[in-house]
Design an enzyme around this catalytic site. Structure first.
Site, PDB file in Angstrom:
ATOM      1  N   GLU A  74       0.999  -0.345  -0.481  1.00 32.74           N
ATOM      2  CA  GLU A  74       0.280   0.446   0.207  1.00 32.74           C
ATOM      3  C   GLU A  74       0.415   1.163   0.072  1.00 32.74           C
ATOM      4  OE1 GLU A  74      -2.971   0.701   2.584  1.00 32.74           O
ATOM      5  OE2 GLU A  74      -3.360   2.666   2.594  1.00 32.74           O
TER       6      GLU A  74
ATOM      7  N   ARG B 224      -7.656   2.632  12.823  1.00 34.63           N
ATOM      8  CA  ARG B 224      -8.463   1.785  12.881  1.00 34.63           C
ATOM      9  C   ARG B 224      -8.102   0.500  14.714  1.00 34.63           C
ATOM     10  NH1 ARG B 224     -12.033  -0.390   9.319  1.00 34.63           N
ATOM     11  NH2 ARG B 224     -10.771   1.354   7.102  1.00 34.63           N
TER      12      ARG B 224
ATOM     13  N   GLU C 125     -10.412  -7.771   3.661  1.00 36.59           N
ATOM     14  CA  GLU C 125      -9.900  -8.111   5.324  1.00 36.59           C
ATOM     15  C   GLU C 125     -10.870  -8.694   6.562  1.00 36.59           C
ATOM     16  OE1 GLU C 125      -9.512  -3.820   5.034  1.00 36.59           O
ATOM     17  OE2 GLU C 125      -7.743  -4.061   5.806  1.00 36.59           O
TER      18      GLU C 125
HETATM   19  N1  LUZ Z   1      -5.621   2.146   4.903  1.00 42.71           N
HETATM   20  C1  LUZ Z   1      -5.633   2.850   4.802  1.00 42.71           C
HETATM   21  C2  LUZ Z   1      -6.587   0.795   4.866  1.00 42.71           C
HETATM   22  O1  LUZ Z   1      -4.796   3.750   4.367  1.00 42.71           O
HETATM   23  N2  LUZ Z   1      -6.738   3.109   5.493  1.00 42.71           N
HETATM   24  C3  LUZ Z   1      -7.959   2.982   6.310  1.00 42.71           C
HETATM   25  O2  LUZ Z   1      -8.177   2.680   6.710  1.00 42.71           O
HETATM   26  C4  LUZ Z   1      -7.555   1.033   5.789  1.00 42.71           C
HETATM   27  N3  LUZ Z   1      -8.286   0.781   6.228  1.00 42.71           N
HETATM   28  C5  LUZ Z   1      -7.803  -0.383   6.088  1.00 42.71           C
HETATM   29  C6  LUZ Z   1      -6.740  -0.974   4.899  1.00 42.71           C
HETATM   30  N4  LUZ Z   1      -6.352  -0.338   4.573  1.00 42.71           N
HETATM   31 MO1  MOS Z   2      -4.658  -2.884   3.241  1.00 39.17          MO
HETATM   32  S1  MOS Z   2      -4.136  -3.501   4.944  1.00 39.17           S
HETATM   33  O1  MOS Z   2      -6.391  -2.880   2.138  1.00 39.17           O
HETATM   34  O2  MOS Z   2      -3.522  -2.840   2.028  1.00 39.17           O
END
Ligand code: LUZ
Ligand code: MOS
Length: 755
Positions: free
Chosen positions: A226, A304, A705
């Site tokens: 990510e 979160r 998830e």
């Molecule tokens: N990524 C993010 C995430 O940038 N914000 C989120 O709220 C999130 N939630 C789950 C997985 N990735």
């Molecule tokens: Mo994610 S933890 O939804 O990149």
């Protein structure tokens, strides 16, 4: 509809980063990472390495034309170490050479002199020393302090969860190619093409429009790509910028394990208060998050954790505080669940502790406190709950009473083997918790021959999102999926994408696809009506044929499109979707952050070998709230994969750093991941169809998830088996519950006053 990637996958024809045909003159990069975790840099000698035959150049912070900074949320992350090293593996220099082998051997010739600084690996120690990355945050509802005075039972304790290596099958990587006139194309194995584009632009001090970032698919992401795919792409782009040559970097597994962040480990304190009839009246928790050396996504992960600190339960008085602690470990990052699982484990641990002390099954406490429609979460959103529906269905379908009886009988007649059971309800909020990220775009072209090309901001990483995108277009347009091809995710086609993350990718991009297709239909329907001399309201397209009411006409999709082109009707559309309703006010920590919640219940049964400490998961029986699944095969794959990944996190995956901040579990010989023998012998998944309106695409709820959190049940089932063998065991509330910890726990007794 089967996954559209199936054919190329099974034939080995799918193209991942390392399969891209390389251009002549391509060079290869490798990073020299810090050999220590915390130190001042006294001197760096790269001359000998740079002089090696085949080495083109070695880059350091001095070669950055823009900023030496890649922090996304907090600007605290240098790309290259400059004066100071913050973690073992922190990039110091980048070698670019004619082969990977040459680059790797040049790295061994680099010399570094350092002066050691104290290494911190424990988040509680970091907190003591005031090393917080962001100020603490507290979610609060009711008045927990006063509520404890009204509780009949109060339990306190510590709960811990370790990190987790993403172990995507495809390691991190990128490939940068110089184009004409100062532009670049970058292939990146990233969940976030726009993040790659933006950070490259910042490091090179050039506008974003110079960088075409392209992603066909990933061999897994799980959150690890990510944010942390960015750095490899920047390295390639930086080298390409200076050398005007294509540069590729595809990480070796051991480089990836050492230099990329993992799931954040947490150490947490809890205090839970119950009434005489086992209602949870008050709950307090303090979460110490091990963020590693820089913020990365950890502050958002931490948020979160707070959102999910009460899991699937309604608790009227809650105070939950979270600390983002800076340590000298590789910066930790997003990982499927994004802090949610870490928060949920703690309340499950609190309930387990209460249940064990009160000699009742944990499920009795769990069931009595499940969240109901109309209940308020600690952050202000009102629940539309399927928690009880899932639980009751699981109870009925899988006959928990019978299972319990069988386990009791088994345990009464076996001394070396013991069985355990747990129930694990889940509740997971769908939306990025940063409201602005909940947007997406789609671009659709219908060509003159009726075939269709579709682009979105979604990144395919094995989760099947591209299949779902094709399905959406096929359904709205009334054409067969075979006529729709999906393009790679590309920042020149779709701009400003949010990463494919937060389980929200199919929803956000799917809604954009739906809008784009609807816009095209609004232009095609009047034309079809004109051709067929009918009313537009009577026209529909089904399986590529135009229908007037229920009557199939002679007008085919292809003819209609050819006619539309001649009539100069627009056959392309770009659309934008932003999730309505959602909001959050971080100054009071209240709002309606989630489009909706996903619920479910898993029942886990295990068998433990009390001589060896080894175990097997006998079965996991799930009732999951899919809404109305638009693709049951893909969604089932997510349930099973998520479950097994959760079981791995809870049972065998043990990340070990030594006190010097060096990763000891740095290869697959020392880091155990689930294999075919560790998956449950049986996994049953029941699709709970729910009729409530929701904001999911075609009401098919997000599934990426949530199922990981079913794996938490395996920890508690195993714990119950340990307690069946030794009711006095004081095995810690600490995951993973490895065979080693089980074995120690089996023969550990609670200290008594006489000890
Ligand atoms: N990524 C993010 C995430 O940038 N914000 C989120 O709220 C999130 N939630 C789950 C997985 N990735
Ligand atoms: Mo994610 S933890 O939804 O990149």
């Amino acid at each position: 509809m089967i996954n559209i990637d199936t054919h190329t996958h099974v034939r080995g024809e799918s193209i991942y980063l390392d399969d891209i045909t390389e251009l002549q003159g391509t060079l290869y990069a490798a990073v020299y990472g810090a050999p220590v975790a915390h130190a001042k840099i006294i001197s760096l000698q790269i001359e000998e390495a740079a002089a090696m035959p085949g080495v083109h150049r070695i880059f350091t912070y001095k070669d950055i034309p823009g900023i030496n900074q890649i922090g996304g949320i907090v600007a605290d992350e240098p790309l290259f170490a400059h004066n100071e090293i913050h973690f073992n593996g922190m990039p110091i220099a980048l070698v670019v050479a004619e082969s990977v082998e040459i680059a790797q051997s040049a790295i061994k010739k680099i010399k570094l002199e350092t002066e050691a600084l104290p290494v911190i690996t424990d988040p509680r120690v970091a907190k003591e020393k005031g090393l917080l990355i962001t100020p603490p945050r507290t979610f609060k509802i009711g008045d927990s302090e006063n509520a404890f005075a009204k509780c009949k039972y109060i339990f306190e304790g510590v709960a811990e969860t370790n990190g987790q290596e993403h172990l995507y099958i495809e390691t991190q990587g990128a490939y940068a190619i110089p184009l004409e006139d100062g532009s670049f194309k970058i292939y990146s194995s990233t969940q976030g093409p726009t993040a790659v584009q933006r950070h490259i632009a910042e490091v090179l001090s050039l506008p974003m429009h110079r960088f075409e970032v392209d992603t066909t698919r990933l061999g897994g992401g799980f959150g690890g790509k990510e944010d942390q795919a960015t750095v490899w792409a920047i390295f390639c782009a930086l080298a390409t910028f200076h050398l005007k040559k294509p540069v590729k970097y595809s990480l070796h597994r051991m480089e990836d394990m050492r230099m990329t962040g993992k799931r954040n480990p947490y150490s947490s304190d809890f205090k839970i208060g119950l009434t005489e009839d086992l209602k949870i009246l008050a709950y307090e928790a303090s979460f110490y998050q091990n963020a590693g050396a820089s913020a990365d996504l950890s502050p958002a992960v931490l948020e979160r954790t707070l959102f999910h600190s009460t899991n699937s339960y309604h608790v009227p008085n809650v105070t939950a505080t979270a600390y983002c602690c800076r340590t000298n470990l590789v910066p930790n990052t997003a990982f499927r669940g994004f802090g949610g699982p870490q928060g949920m484990f703690v309340i499950e641990a609190a309930i387990a502790k209460a249940a064990e002390s009160l000699q009742v099954p944990a499920s009795e406490i769990q069931y009595k406190n499940l969240v109901k429609t109309g209940d308020e979460f600690p952050y202000g959103q009102i629940a539309e709950s399927e928690a009880i529906a899932c639980w009751n269905k699981a109870d009925e379908l899988y006959d928990v009473k019978k299972k319990r009886k069988e386990i009791e009988d088994f345990n009464a007649t076996h001394t070396q083997l013991k069985k355990g059971i747990s129930l694990m309800p889940i509740c997971f909020g769908i939306s990025f918790t940063k409201i602005f990220m909940n947007q997406a775009r789609a671009l659709i072209h219908v060509y003159q021959d009726g075939s269709i090309k579709l682009s979105t901001g979604a990144v395919e990483m094995g989760q099947g999102v591209n299949t779902k995108m094709v399905q959406v277009a096929a359904m709205v347009l009334g054409v067969k999926p075979i006529h729709i091809k999906i393009a790679s995710t590309n920042t020149y086609r779709i701009a400003n994408t949010s990463p494919s993350a937060a389980s929200a990718t199919a929803d956000l991009n799917g809604k954009a696809v739906e809008m784009a297709c609807n816009a095209i239909m609004e232009r095609l329907i009047p034309l079809a009506a004109e051709i067929l001399k009918a009313e537009p309201s009577e026209i529909s397209i089904v399986d590529e044929w135009v229908y007037i009411k229920d009557l199939k006409s002679t007008l085919h999709w292809k003819t209609l499109i050819a006619e539309a082109y001649l009539k100069r009707i627009g056959l392309s559309e770009h659309s934008h979707y932003a999730t309505p309703v959602i909001n959050f006010n971080a100054s009071i920590e209240k709002g309606h952050p989630f489009a909706y919640h996903v619920y479910g219940t898993a029942i886990t049964t295990v068998t433990l070998d009390c001589i060896r400490g080894t175990y097997e998961i006998d079965a996991v029986d799930i009732v999951h709230d899919f809404g109305q699944s638009m693709n049951p095969t893909i969604d089932l794959g997510q349930i099973e994969g998520g479950l097994v990944q959760g079981i791995g996190w809870m049972t065998m995956e043990e990340i070990v750093f030594d006190d010097e901040g060096k990763l000891r579990s740095n290869a697959l010989s020392t880091y155990k991941v689930p294999d075919i023998y560790s998956v449950p012998k049986k996994v049953n998944t029941h699709f709970l169809k729910t009729d409530q309106e929701n904001m999911a695409i075609f009401r098919s709820k997000a599934v990426g998830e949530p199922p990981l959190m079913y794996g938490i049940g395996s920890y508690f089932a195993l714990r119950n088996a340990v307690l069946a063998f030794n009711p006095q065991s004081s095995i810690a509330l600490s995951a993973p519950i490895t065979p080693e910890k089980v074995l120690m726990g089996l023969y550990l007794k609670k200290p008594t006053l006489n000890d």
